[in-house]
Motif scaffolding. Structure first.
Motif, short mmCIF file in Angstrom:
data_model
loop_
_atom_site.label_atom_id
_atom_site.label_comp_id
_atom_site.label_asym_id
_atom_site.label_seq_id
_atom_site.Cartn_x
_atom_site.Cartn_y
_atom_site.Cartn_z
N UNK A 30 20.52 -1.06 2.93
CA UNK A 30 20.25 0.23 2.27
C UNK A 30 19.74 0.02 0.86
N UNK A 31 20.31 -0.94 0.14
CA UNK A 31 19.86 -1.23 -1.23
C UNK A 31 18.43 -1.75 -1.23
N UNK A 32 18.12 -2.63 -0.29
CA UNK A 32 16.76 -3.16 -0.19
C UNK A 32 15.77 -2.05 0.16
N UNK A 33 16.16 -1.16 1.06
CA UNK A 33 15.30 -0.03 1.41
C UNK A 33 15.10 0.92 0.26
N UNK A 34 16.16 1.16 -0.50
CA UNK A 34 16.06 2.03 -1.67
C UNK A 34 15.10 1.44 -2.69
N UNK A 35 15.20 0.14 -2.91
CA UNK A 35 14.29 -0.53 -3.86
C UNK A 35 12.85 -0.44 -3.37
N UNK A 36 12.62 -0.69 -2.09
CA UNK A 36 11.26 -0.61 -1.54
C UNK A 36 10.71 0.81 -1.65
N UNK A 37 11.55 1.81 -1.39
CA UNK A 37 11.13 3.20 -1.54
C UNK A 37 10.74 3.50 -2.99
N UNK A 38 11.55 3.03 -3.92
CA UNK A 38 11.26 3.24 -5.34
C UNK A 38 9.95 2.56 -5.74
N UNK A 39 9.73 1.36 -5.21
CA UNK A 39 8.53 0.59 -5.54
C UNK A 39 7.28 1.15 -4.87
N UNK A 40 7.46 1.99 -3.85
CA UNK A 40 6.34 2.54 -3.08
C UNK A 40 5.54 1.43 -2.41
N UNK A 41 6.24 0.38 -1.97
CA UNK A 41 5.55 -0.72 -1.29
C UNK A 41 6.55 -1.49 -0.44
N UNK A 42 6.03 -2.17 0.56
CA UNK A 42 6.88 -2.98 1.41
C UNK A 42 7.18 -4.29 0.69
N UNK A 43 8.44 -4.71 0.76
CA UNK A 43 8.90 -5.90 0.07
C UNK A 43 9.29 -6.95 1.11
N UNK A 44 8.87 -8.19 0.88
CA UNK A 44 9.15 -9.29 1.80
C UNK A 44 9.94 -10.38 1.12
N UNK A 45 10.70 -11.12 1.92
CA UNK A 45 11.52 -12.21 1.39
C UNK A 45 10.67 -13.43 1.02
N UNK A 46 9.63 -13.69 1.81
CA UNK A 46 8.81 -14.89 1.58
C UNK A 46 7.33 -14.56 1.67
N UNK A 47 6.53 -15.45 1.12
CA UNK A 47 5.08 -15.31 1.20
C UNK A 47 4.62 -15.36 2.66
N UNK A 48 5.26 -16.21 3.47
CA UNK A 48 4.88 -16.33 4.87
C UNK A 48 5.16 -15.03 5.64
N UNK A 49 6.32 -14.41 5.39
CA UNK A 49 6.63 -13.14 6.04
C UNK A 49 5.60 -12.08 5.67
N UNK A 50 5.20 -12.06 4.41
CA UNK A 50 4.20 -11.09 3.98
C UNK A 50 2.85 -11.39 4.63
N UNK A 51 2.46 -12.66 4.68
CA UNK A 51 1.19 -13.04 5.30
C UNK A 51 1.16 -12.67 6.78
N UNK A 52 2.28 -12.88 7.46
CA UNK A 52 2.36 -12.52 8.87
C UNK A 52 2.21 -11.01 9.06
N UNK A 53 2.86 -10.24 8.20
CA UNK A 53 2.77 -8.78 8.29
C UNK A 53 1.36 -8.28 7.97
N UNK A 54 0.71 -8.91 7.00
CA UNK A 54 -0.67 -8.54 6.66
C UNK A 54 -1.58 -8.83 7.86
N UNK A 55 -1.39 -10.00 8.47
CA UNK A 55 -2.20 -10.37 9.63
C UNK A 55 -1.98 -9.41 10.80
N UNK A 56 -0.74 -8.96 10.98
CA UNK A 56 -0.42 -8.03 12.06
C UNK A 56 -0.72 -6.58 11.66
N UNK A 57 -1.20 -6.40 10.43
CA UNK A 57 -1.51 -5.08 9.89
C UNK A 57 -0.30 -4.15 9.86
N UNK A 58 0.87 -4.72 9.53
CA UNK A 58 2.10 -3.93 9.41
C UNK A 58 2.68 -3.98 7.99
N UNK A 59 1.92 -4.53 7.06
CA UNK A 59 2.43 -4.72 5.69
C UNK A 59 2.26 -3.50 4.80
#
Length: 108
Positions: A30-59
């Motif tokens: 819930x805290x991580x979701x609240x932070x992401x909502x405040x930031x208005x962006x999806x937040x990832x733990x690692x660069x690889x997780x973000x790259x995978x989401x970008x590639x899958x067009x889910x980022x």
């Protein structure tokens, strides 16, 4: 998957027992979701997780890897949720200060 490890969250909360692990994991997500909502962006733990989401067009637009300020902000939100279970879950000022520089789409 959580951005912050359970053991780090428990250390922040100064919890040494295991009987509240499920509750803490729920509050952590819930805290991580609240932070992401405040930031208005999806937040990832690692660069690889973000790259995978970008590639899958889910980022989404303007994704970010959780840096130390974002992680600290998430921990402050977690502490607020854990300590104030029966009140509203406002973002603590310290968390807001840590997250603000990474916020996008501020609007009017």
């Amino acid at each position: 998957m959580s951005i912050i490890a359970l053991d780090m969250a428990k250390a922040h909360l100064r919890v040494t027992w295991g009987s509240e692990d499920q509750l803490i994991e729920l509050y952590l997500l819930a805290a991580e979701g609240t932070a992401a909502d405040f930031l208005n962006r999806q937040v990832f733990a690692t660069q690889q997780e973000m790259a995978d989401a970008v590639e899958e067009e889910t980022a989404g637009e303007d994704p970010i890897v959780a840096n130390m300020q974002i992680q600290a902000g998430m921990l402050l939100i977690l502490g607020n949720i854990y300590s104030n279970r029966d009140t509203s879950a406002e973002i603590p000022p310290g968390a807001r200060d840590l997250l603000w520089p990474h916020r996008v789409g501020l609007g009017v």
